[in-house]
Design an enzyme around this catalytic site. Structure first.
Site, PDB file in Angstrom:
ATOM      1  N   TYR A   1      -7.236   3.432   3.403  1.00  0.00           N
ATOM      2  CA  TYR A   1      -5.901   2.873   3.635  1.00  0.00           C
ATOM      3  C   TYR A   1      -5.982   1.686   4.588  1.00  0.00           C
ATOM      4  O   TYR A   1      -5.428   0.603   4.320  1.00  0.00           O
ATOM      5  CB  TYR A   1      -5.020   3.988   4.208  1.00  0.00           C
ATOM      6  CG  TYR A   1      -3.646   3.596   4.672  1.00  0.00           C
ATOM      7  CD1 TYR A   1      -2.560   3.645   3.802  1.00  0.00           C
ATOM      8  CD2 TYR A   1      -3.404   3.242   6.003  1.00  0.00           C
ATOM      9  CE1 TYR A   1      -1.276   3.326   4.237  1.00  0.00           C
ATOM     10  CE2 TYR A   1      -2.124   2.922   6.442  1.00  0.00           C
ATOM     11  CZ  TYR A   1      -1.069   2.971   5.553  1.00  0.00           C
ATOM     12  OH  TYR A   1       0.203   2.653   5.985  1.00  0.00           O
TER      13      TYR A   1
ATOM     14  N   GLN B   1       0.816  -1.206   0.000  1.00  0.00           N
ATOM     15  CA  GLN B   1       0.000   0.000   0.000  1.00  0.00           C
ATOM     16  C   GLN B   1       0.852   1.260   0.000  1.00  0.00           C
ATOM     17  O   GLN B   1       0.518   2.249  -0.649  1.00  0.00           O
ATOM     18  CB  GLN B   1      -0.914   0.007   1.234  1.00  0.00           C
ATOM     19  CG  GLN B   1      -2.019   1.052   1.190  1.00  0.00           C
ATOM     20  CD  GLN B   1      -3.056   0.740   0.138  1.00  0.00           C
ATOM     21  OE1 GLN B   1      -3.191  -0.401  -0.298  1.00  0.00           O
ATOM     22  NE2 GLN B   1      -3.796   1.758  -0.288  1.00  0.00           N
ATOM     23  N   GLU B   2       1.958   1.224   0.726  1.00  0.00           N
ATOM     24  CA  GLU B   2       2.780   2.422   0.874  1.00  0.00           C
ATOM     25  C   GLU B   2       3.621   2.729  -0.362  1.00  0.00           C
ATOM     26  O   GLU B   2       3.706   3.877  -0.793  1.00  0.00           O
ATOM     27  CB  GLU B   2       3.711   2.267   2.088  1.00  0.00           C
ATOM     28  CG  GLU B   2       3.016   2.375   3.432  1.00  0.00           C
ATOM     29  CD  GLU B   2       2.673   3.815   3.790  1.00  0.00           C
ATOM     30  OE1 GLU B   2       3.082   4.735   3.061  1.00  0.00           O
ATOM     31  OE2 GLU B   2       1.992   4.021   4.814  1.00  0.00           O
ATOM     32  N   SER B   3       4.274   1.723  -0.920  1.00  0.00           N
ATOM     33  CA  SER B   3       5.257   1.988  -1.980  1.00  0.00           C
ATOM     34  C   SER B   3       5.130   1.091  -3.191  1.00  0.00           C
ATOM     35  O   SER B   3       5.884   1.252  -4.150  1.00  0.00           O
ATOM     36  CB  SER B   3       6.672   1.833  -1.425  1.00  0.00           C
ATOM     37  OG  SER B   3       6.905   0.472  -1.055  1.00  0.00           O
TER      38      SER B   3
END
Length: 764
Positions: free
Chosen positions: A746, A638-640
Site C-alpha cells: 500500500y 489506492q483507497e477507492s
C-alpha cells in the site's frame, strides 16, 4: 493460508480411494466474451487503409467494413442524447427512468429508436420482466439493424427465460450465417439447444450441439451441461453420465457443477466417493471452505468407505474449520490417529493452534516432528511458511530465516518459495549479515526472476554493492537493470535516485546475474483508436444503450484490439464519467504498463490510469491543510479508485475511506453541524474531512509520508512498534521492513502513484 494449486497433491486421497488424474480443463468465464470469427481487414487495422494489391476479396471485405462503420457511426450520432437516460435507467431502473427511455424510443425512428429499445430490454431483463424484454428486443430489431445480433441473441435469451423457447428458434437458427462477426456466435448454439430442451425437443438440441464437439466452445461447462441434458432427455445415459461427471470433477466452481450432481443423482449414477473427494479438494483449494467442509462431511457418510477413509475425511473437515476460525485445541485433540498424509495434516493443525496460543516451544517441536516423519508432505510446507510468518511478525529474525530457508530447501518449486526466499534474504540484510544477504539476493534473481520480489532484490543487492562493498560501478549496473525492466515500479524510481546520487562511474562489466533479469513483454500500444473499426463504433453505440458489460467483449472481437482495445474501452467509460470503471478496465487489461518508461506509453493510457476527478476539491482542501495534492489523489486512487460510493467490509466510506468515527471527529473539528455517516459518500465532504484527517496523521508522524501512509492503512500502534525497532539506514529500509504485506505494498503503491501524478500533471 493454503491457496496452493492442486490441493489433491497437498493432502492426497485417503487410503482406500483411488487416486485420479486432475482434469486439465479450466472453467471458462461466460459474460458474452465468446471469441468471434475474425473480422475482415479494415481501415484502422495495423496499417490504416492498407489494401493488398490485386486482392479483390480483401478489397471487397474492406469496403463492406467501411460501409458497416458508416452505418454504426450514424447510429451512434443519432442516439447520443440517449446515453445519460439509458445509463440512469440501467443504474436505478426507476419508473421515471423507464418512462424517459420509452418516451425517447417512441419519439425517435430508426437506429436511435432501436438503441433505446435495446436499453429497455436490457433493464427489463435485469428486473426479471422477461416478457417485456422480449417485446422490447423485438421492437429494437424492427426499428433498426446495426445491432441486430444483440436484438436477436438477447431477445432469444429473454424468450427462454420467459418460458417461450419456441420464440427463440427463428432468432437463433443460422445465427452465425446472419451475424458472422457477432460476439455471440459461439453462445448461440447453446442457447438454441436450451430453447429446444425447454420445449421438450432433446433431439433438436443434440442435432444443434453434436457438430460442435471438438471445438473450443465444446470445452465450456454450459455447452457440456446442455449437451449432457440433451443426451439425458433423449435416453442416452452412456453419453450423458460421463459429461456430468467431467463437469462435477473438473469444473467444481461453475454453477453447472451443482446441476451436474443433481442430474447424476436423478439418473441413479451418483458421483463416487473418490470423485466427491476430488471435488471437495478443489473447493478447499479455491478457499470455498464452507462448501468443502460440507462435501467432506457428506463423503464420510458413504457406507462403502473404510474406517481409515472416514478418519482421514474427519481431519480434512477439521482443516476447513481451522480456515473458518471455528477450530480449537480440544477439537484437534479429539481427531483420530491416522497413518497416511492426514497424520501430517493433523500435526499442521496442532502447529497452527500453538501459533495462535503463542506457544513457540510446542510449535517448534511439531515442526521438528513433521520434518522427521513427513519430510515431503505438503502440510510441512504449509507449516514452515506459517511458522516463518509467525516469527517475522514477532521480530524473531533467526527463527523466521530458519523456517523460510527450510521451506525453500525442501520445496523449491512451492508457490511460497519466492516469497520465503526473499524474506530470508531481507532478514539477513536487517541482521547486517551482508554477505549472506547478497548471496540470497543474487540467487533470488537467478531462481525466481518472474516473481514480484525480483525488483526488490535488484535494488537492495545494488545497495549492498554501493554501501558495503563500495563497488559503485556494479551498483549502477543493478540500478540500471532495475530501472530498465521495472521503470515505473516503486523501486524503479528509487534506483534512478541512487544513480543520480552516484553520478558518473567507471564502466564495470555487469554481473552475470543481471542476464537473468526478466523484462515483461508488452504489446505495441497506440494512442490512436481506429475510429473506423466496426467493433469499436459498435461498443460506443452499446454505451449509448447502457449495455456496459458488452463493451469490452465487443472491442476485443476486433483483430487489432491488443494494440488499442484497453485504451478504447477505458475512454468509453470515462466519456460518461465512469472514471472508476475506466481505471479498473486499465488495471485488468493484463498489460504491464509499469515496466515501460513513462515516455514509451502513450499519455492517453497514463491519464486514464491516473485520472483527475474532483481535482479542484482535492487541490483546494490539500492547500488548506498544507498537503501535497498529488499525494491526496494517489491515496484516493489506492483507497477507492475514485468511487465516491465505496464502502469497505470494515465500514470505511467514500473516496478516502473514512470510518464513521473518524469522519465524526473531523467534522467536529471542522465545525460541521449535524454530521451523518452517509455524508461521507458526498465527494466534497469526504475530501474535506479526509484531507484534515490525513494532515493529522502526518503530523503525528513528523510529516514523514511513509510512516503516515502505513498508519493510515494499519493504524498507529503497529507503525510505532515497527519504528521502535530502529536501526534503519533510511526510510526505504523501513518500508521494506513492514511485516504486513498489504501495508507495505500500500505504501509503495501510493508513493509510486504520487510520482506518476507529478509526471503527468506537472502543475496544479
Amino acid at each position: 493460508m493454503v491457496g496452493v494449486a492442486g490441493l489433491a497433491l497437498a493432502i492426497g486421497l485417503p487410503c482406500g480411494l483411488d487416486a485420479q488424474t486432475r482434469p486439465k480443463k479450466k472453467p471458462v468465464a461466460r459474460s458474452g466474451k465468446a471469441s468471434a470469427k475474425k473480422a475482415p481487414t479494415r481501415k484502422g487495422g495495423v496499417k490504416a487503409g492498407h489494401k493488398p494489391a490485386g486482392n479483390a476479396a480483401a478489397e471487397a471485405a474492406s469496403a463492406k467494413a467501411s460501409a458497416q462503420s458508416a452505418r454504426l457511426t450514424s447510429a451512434f450520432v443519432a442516439s447520443a442524447q440517449l446515453r445519460p437516460m439509458a445509463q440512469q435507467l440501467s443504474s436505478t431502473r426507476s419508473s421515471a427512468a423507464y418512462s424517459g427511455v420509452l418516451g425517447y424510443a417512441q419519439a425517435h425512428t430508426g437506429e436511435a429508436s432501436a438503441t433505446a429499445y435495446l436499453a429497455l430490454g436490457h433493464s427489463y431483463t435485469l428486473d426479471h420482466r422477461y416478457g417485456d424484454a422480449v417485446e422490447a428486443y423485438k421492437l429494437a430489431g424492427v426499428r433498426g439493424d446495426v445491432l441486430d445480433d444483440y436484438a436477436d441473441y438477447l431477445g432469444a435469451q429473454s424468450a427462454v427465460q420467459a418460458g417461450r423457447g419456441s420464440d427463440a428458434y427463428g432468432l437463433l437458427d443460422h445465427f452465425a450465417d446472419r451475424h458472422p462477426d457477432s460476439i455471440f456466435v459461439n453462445n448461440a448454439p447453446v442457447l438454441l439447444a436450451n430453447a429446444y430442451l425447454q420445449q421438450q425437443n432433446p433431439a433438436g438440441a443434440v442435432k444443434v450441439l453434436t457438430p460442435l464437439i471438438g471445438s473450443a466452445q465444446a470445452d465450456h461447462p454450459d455447452f457440456e451441461y446442455t449437451l449432457g441434458r440433451a443426451y439425458q432427455l433423449s435416453g442416452d445415459r452412456s453419453h450423458a453420465i460421463p459429461l456430468f461427471r467431467a463437469i462435477f470433477v473438473g469444473q467444481p466452481l461453475t454453477p453447472e457443477a451443482a446441476q451436474a450432481r443433481t442430474q447424476l443423482l436423478a439418473m441413479g449414477a451418483p458421483p463416487s466417493a473418490a470423485e466427491r473427494k476430488i471435488h471437495a479438494d478443489q473447493l478447499f483449494n479455491a478457499k470455498h471452505y464452507s462448501e468443502a467442509m460440507a462435501e467432506y462431511n457428506a463423503v464420510r457418510n458413504d457406507s462403502s468407505l473404510s474406517v481409515a477413509d472416514k478418519d482421514a475425511l474427519e481431519i480434512y473437515t477439521a482443516v476447513c474449520q481451522l480456515k473458518l476460525k471455528h477450530l480449537g485445541r480440544r477439537d484437534v485433540e479429539k481427531l483420530p490417529v491416522t497413518n497416511d498424509d492426514s497424520a501430517a495434516l493433523k500435526l499442521y493443525l496442532f502447529a497452527e493452534i500453538s501459533r495462535t496460543e503463542k506457544n513457540r516451544t510446542e510449535h517448534d517441536d511439531i515442526i521438528n516432528r513433521m520434518v522427521k516423519e513427513h519430510p515431503q508432505s505438503r502440510w510441512l510446507e504449509e507449516a514452515l511458511y506459517s511458522g516463518g510468518n509467525m516469527y517475522l511478525l514477532t521480530h524473531d529474525a533467526p527463527q523466521a530465516i530458519f523456517h523460510y530457508k527450510l521451506l525453500v530447501e525442501r520445496f523449491p518449486n512451492s508457490v511460497y518459495a519466492p516469497s520465503a526466499h526473499w524474506r530470508a534474504a531481507w532478514l539477513n540484510y536487517r541482521l547486517r549479515n551482508y554477505s549472506e544477504a547478497a548471496r540470497l539476493m543474487d540467487e533470488q534473481i537467478l531462481r525466481y526472476s518472474a516473481g514480484i520480489e525480483a525488483p526488490t532484490a535488484l535494488y537492495w543487492r545494488g545497495r549492498i554493492y554501493e554501501d558495503e562493498e563500495r563497488n559503485f560501478g556494479q551498483a549502477v549496473n543493478y540500478y540500471r537493470a532495475l530501472s530498465d525492466a521495472y521503470s515505473n515500479y516503486y523501486y524503479g524510481e528509487l534506483a534512478r535516485q541512487r544513480i543520480a546520487v552516484l553520478g558518473k562511474q567507471a564502466a564495470t562489466p555487469p554481473s552475470n546475474v543481471l542476464s537473468y533479469v526478466r523484462k515483461l513483454q508488452v504489446p505495441p500500444l497506440t494512442g490512436a483508436v481506429p475510429e473506423n473499426d466496426p467493433h469499436y463504433i459498435k461498443a460506443k453505440l452499446l454505451a449509448n444503450a447502457a449495455l456496459n458489460e458488452y463493451i469490452g467483449p465487443e472491442i476485443q472481437a476486433s483483430p487489432t484490439a491488443n494494440q488499442w482495445g484497453a485504451l478504447a474501452q477505458a475512454q468509453i467509460y470515462a466519456s460518461y464519467g465512469e472514471y472508476t470503471r475506466a481505471l479498473q478496465s486499465m488495471k485488468h487489461s493484463g498489460i504491464s504498463f509499469f515496466t515501460l518508461p513513462f515516455g514509451q506509453v502513450p499519455v492517453e493510457y497514463w491519464r486514464l490510469m491516473f485520472p483527475q476527478p474532483y481535482w479542484q476539491e482535492i487541490v483546494a482542501d490539500a492547500q488548506k491543510n498544507g498537503l501535497d495534492p498529488y499525494l491526496v489523489a494517489s491515496l484516493i486512487r489506492q483507497e477507492s479508485e475514485f468511487n465516491p460510493g465505496a464502502v469497505s467490509p470494515a465500514h470505511a466510506y467514500g473516496l478516502m475511506q473514512l470510518l464513521p468515527s473518524v469522519g465524526k471527529e473531523n467534522a467536529r473539528r471542522e465545525g460541521m453541524k449535524g454530521f451523518q455517516t452517509n455524508m461521507l459518500l458526498n465527494p466534497a465532504t469526504n475530501i474535506d474531512l479526509g484531507t484534515r484527517n490525513l494532515k493529522s496523521v502526518l503530523d503525528r508522524f513528523g510529516g514523514q509520508p511513509e510512516y503516515a501512509l502505513a498508519a493510515y492503512n494499519a493504524g498507529d500502534v503497529p507503525v510505532r512498534q515497527w519504528m521502535a525497532l530502529g536501526n534503519y539506514k533510511d526510510v526505504a529500509e523501513y518500508v521494506e521492513s513492514i511485516p504486513y504485506t498489504e501495508t507495505r505494498e500500500y505504501v509503495q503503491a501510493i508513493l509510486r502513484n504520487r510520482e506518476m501524478y507529478r509526471a503527468l500533471y506537472p502543475t496544479h
